[in-house]
Write a protein that holds these residues in place. Structure first.
Motif, PDB file in Angstrom:
ATOM      1  N   ASP A  53      -6.248  -3.243   6.091  1.00 32.96           N
ATOM      2  CA  ASP A  53      -5.162  -3.310   5.117  1.00 32.96           C
ATOM      3  C   ASP A  53      -5.637  -3.086   3.688  1.00 32.96           C
ATOM      4  O   ASP A  53      -4.858  -3.155   2.746  1.00 32.96           O
ATOM      5  CB  ASP A  53      -4.367  -4.611   5.230  1.00 32.96           C
ATOM      6  N   SER A  78       0.814   4.710   3.160  1.00 35.15           N
ATOM      7  CA  SER A  78       1.896   4.385   2.234  1.00 35.15           C
ATOM      8  C   SER A  78       1.539   4.786   0.802  1.00 35.15           C
ATOM      9  O   SER A  78       0.537   4.320   0.258  1.00 35.15           O
ATOM     10  CB  SER A  78       2.178   2.881   2.278  1.00 35.15           C
ATOM     11  N   ALA A  81       1.024   1.932  -1.714  1.00 40.39           N
ATOM     12  CA  ALA A  81      -0.153   1.080  -1.588  1.00 40.39           C
ATOM     13  C   ALA A  81      -1.436   1.800  -2.013  1.00 40.39           C
ATOM     14  O   ALA A  81      -2.508   1.232  -1.970  1.00 40.39           O
ATOM     15  CB  ALA A  81      -0.292   0.619  -0.139  1.00 40.39           C
ATOM     16  N   PHE A  95      -6.710   1.370  -1.675  1.00 38.70           N
ATOM     17  CA  PHE A  95      -5.526   1.126  -0.857  1.00 38.70           C
ATOM     18  C   PHE A  95      -5.440  -0.363  -0.563  1.00 38.70           C
ATOM     19  O   PHE A  95      -6.424  -0.974  -0.162  1.00 38.70           O
ATOM     20  CB  PHE A  95      -5.655   1.908   0.458  1.00 38.70           C
ATOM     21  N   ASP A  97      -2.382  -2.909   1.296  1.00 36.33           N
ATOM     22  CA  ASP A  97      -1.048  -2.995   1.885  1.00 36.33           C
ATOM     23  C   ASP A  97      -0.962  -4.293   2.691  1.00 36.33           C
ATOM     24  O   ASP A  97      -1.971  -4.821   3.143  1.00 36.33           O
ATOM     25  CB  ASP A  97      -0.804  -1.801   2.800  1.00 36.33           C
ATOM     26  N   SER A 101      -2.899  -0.787   8.871  1.00 38.78           N
ATOM     27  CA  SER A 101      -2.873   0.582   9.379  1.00 38.78           C
ATOM     28  C   SER A 101      -4.027   0.742  10.359  1.00 38.78           C
ATOM     29  O   SER A 101      -5.008   0.004  10.303  1.00 38.78           O
ATOM     30  CB  SER A 101      -3.049   1.576   8.231  1.00 38.78           C
TER      31      SER A 101
END
Length: 184
Positions: A53, A78, A81, A95, A97, A101
């Motif tokens: 994340d 995203s 993010a 990144f 988020d 992912s």
């Protein structure tokens, strides 16, 4: 007893060794030779990633040879993010988020403009790939293994200028044409 320890060690190695899979980041360029003023696209493909994340990485290159065009940056992650910017050593990408992912995706794709003749080597430096605990913000994030396949090199050459002799010959031909028209 000794055989039992060996068998137990092999079973534990097989069990825990399988969890050390690393995601792979592949760095590629759409061309390796460009002229000053031309564009080159860099792609970072990610494959086989376990859940994460947050990450932070740099794409390092000679910023005196290439300039990052920030409006061209895209990713399959995203966009809300994702952060990116040119830094002294290249491009920094981050990144964060709340939804993890994983899997295979385009981590980033962006365009560079060749600004000066020279050679540049491109490499990826992974600062962090982690998975946080969303229910415990004070907990230490779990590292996610990330390997990098690269580096890539690119050469930039100056735009060839017309030679002085060719310009002189064109001028001489123009004068000869003009003098022939006057005689006619």
């Amino acid at each position: 007893m000794k055989k039992l320890l060996i068998v137990a060690t092999l079973i534990l190695s097989a069990t825990f060794g399988g969890n050390a899979n690393a995601g792979l980041i592949t760095l590629s360029a759409d061309q390796s030779d460009v002229l000053v003023g031309e564009m080159m696209e860099i792609t970072l493909n990610a494959t086989g990633f376990d859940e994460f994340d947050a990450f932070s990485l740099n794409v390092d290159f000679d910023t005196s040879v290439f300039s990052f065009l920030p409006t061209t940056f895209t990713s399959e992650l995203s966009p809300f993010a994702m952060l990116w910017s040119q830094v002294g050593s290249g491009v920094a990408i981050g990144f964060v988020d709340f939804i993890p992912s994983s899997g295979d995706f385009i981590l980033g794709k962006f365009t560079l403009q060749a600004i000066k003749a020279g050679t540049a080597d491109f490499s990826v430096v992974v600062n962090e790939f982690t998975l946080s605990d969303p229910f415990d913000i004070l907990a230490v994030a779990t590292p996610v293994n990330a390997d990098v396949l690269g580096p890539v090199s690119a050469s930039v050459t100056d735009v060839p200028e017309p030679s002085t002799l060719a310009i002189f010959a064109l001028g001489l031909m123009g004068l000869m044409t003009r003098s022939l028209k006057k005689k006619s």
